[in-house]
Write a protein that holds these residues in place. Structure first.
Motif, short mmCIF file in Angstrom:
data_model
loop_
_atom_site.label_atom_id
_atom_site.label_comp_id
_atom_site.label_asym_id
_atom_site.label_seq_id
_atom_site.Cartn_x
_atom_site.Cartn_y
_atom_site.Cartn_z
N LEU A 85 -10.45 7.85 -8.76
CA LEU A 85 -9.53 7.98 -9.88
C LEU A 85 -9.57 6.72 -10.73
CD1 LEU A 85 -7.39 9.98 -11.00
CD2 LEU A 85 -5.70 8.69 -9.72
N GLN A 86 -9.85 6.88 -11.99
CA GLN A 86 -9.98 5.74 -12.90
C GLN A 86 -8.60 5.26 -13.37
OE1 GLN A 86 -13.07 4.32 -13.68
NE2 GLN A 86 -13.66 5.69 -12.03
N ALA A 87 -8.55 4.04 -13.87
CA ALA A 87 -7.31 3.50 -14.44
C ALA A 87 -6.82 4.45 -15.51
CB ALA A 87 -7.57 2.12 -15.03
N GLY A 88 -5.53 4.74 -15.49
CA GLY A 88 -4.95 5.68 -16.44
C GLY A 88 -5.05 7.12 -15.97
N GLY A 89 -5.64 7.33 -14.79
CA GLY A 89 -5.79 8.67 -14.25
C GLY A 89 -4.46 9.21 -13.73
N ILE A 90 -4.48 10.45 -13.30
CA ILE A 90 -3.25 11.10 -12.85
C ILE A 90 -3.52 11.87 -11.56
CG2 ILE A 90 -3.76 13.12 -14.29
CD1 ILE A 90 -0.74 13.48 -14.64
N SER A 91 -2.53 11.89 -10.72
CA SER A 91 -2.58 12.65 -9.47
C SER A 91 -1.40 13.61 -9.48
CB SER A 91 -2.47 11.70 -8.27
OG SER A 91 -2.19 12.42 -7.09
N SER A 125 -1.08 4.40 -2.49
CA SER A 125 -2.18 3.73 -3.19
C SER A 125 -2.25 2.29 -2.70
CB SER A 125 -1.97 3.77 -4.70
OG SER A 125 -0.76 3.13 -5.04
N SER A 126 -3.37 1.69 -2.99
CA SER A 126 -3.54 0.29 -2.60
C SER A 126 -2.84 -0.59 -3.63
CB SER A 126 -5.02 -0.06 -2.51
OG SER A 126 -5.65 0.18 -3.76
N LYS A 127 -2.89 -1.89 -3.41
CA LYS A 127 -2.19 -2.81 -4.30
C LYS A 127 -2.79 -2.80 -5.70
CE LYS A 127 -4.83 -6.98 -3.45
NZ LYS A 127 -4.71 -8.41 -3.41
N ASN A 128 -2.00 -3.22 -6.65
CA ASN A 128 -2.43 -3.36 -8.02
C ASN A 128 -3.21 -4.67 -8.13
OD1 ASN A 128 -2.75 -3.47 -10.77
ND2 ASN A 128 -0.57 -3.54 -11.25
N ASN A 129 -4.48 -4.58 -8.45
CA ASN A 129 -5.33 -5.77 -8.51
C ASN A 129 -5.30 -6.48 -9.87
OD1 ASN A 129 -6.35 -5.68 -5.85
ND2 ASN A 129 -7.66 -3.97 -6.45
#
Length: 88
Positions: A18-24, A34-38
Motif C-alpha cells: 500500500l503506497q502513501a496516501g493509500g486506503i484500506s 500498521s508499522s510506525k510512521n517513518n
C-alpha cells in the motif's frame, strides 16, 4: 482456536504494498494495524467510519470500550428522559 475459528481456516493478507496516501477498507472485526510512521515531517492521518444496524443494542461490556462507551451513555440518557416524559 479463538472465538470459534480454527487458525487453519483464517485468511491472512498483507497491505505491505500500500503506497502513501493509500486506503484500506475492511470489516470491523478484522484484526489490523500498521508499522510506525517513518516520516519526520508528515503525520499519519486516520479516518474511521463505523456502521452498525439501527436496531443494535449494547451490552454492559460496551462501557469498557472507548469507542462505544459514549453511545451507550447517550442512549441510556435518552431512554431515561423518554421514560420520565412518558410517566408525566
Amino acid at each position: 482456536q479463538h472465538e470459534g475459528h480454527r487458525l487453519q481456516d483464517l485468511q491472512f493478507v498483507t497491505l505491505a504494498g500500500l503506497q502513501a496516501g493509500g486506503i484500506s477498507i475492511h470489516n470491523g472485526k478484522t484484526w489490523h494495524g500498521s508499522s510506525k510512521n517513518n516520516s519526520n515531517h508528515r503525520p499519519r492521518r486516520g479516518f474511521g467510519i463505523h456502521f452498525i444496524p439501527h436496531n443494535a443494542t449494547f451490552t454492559q461490556e460496551a462501557t469498557k470500550s472507548k469507542l462505544w462507551r459514549t453511545y451507550l451513555e447517550d442512549h441510556t440518557k435518552r431512554q431515561q428522559q423518554q421514560q420520565q416524559h412518558e410517566s408525566q
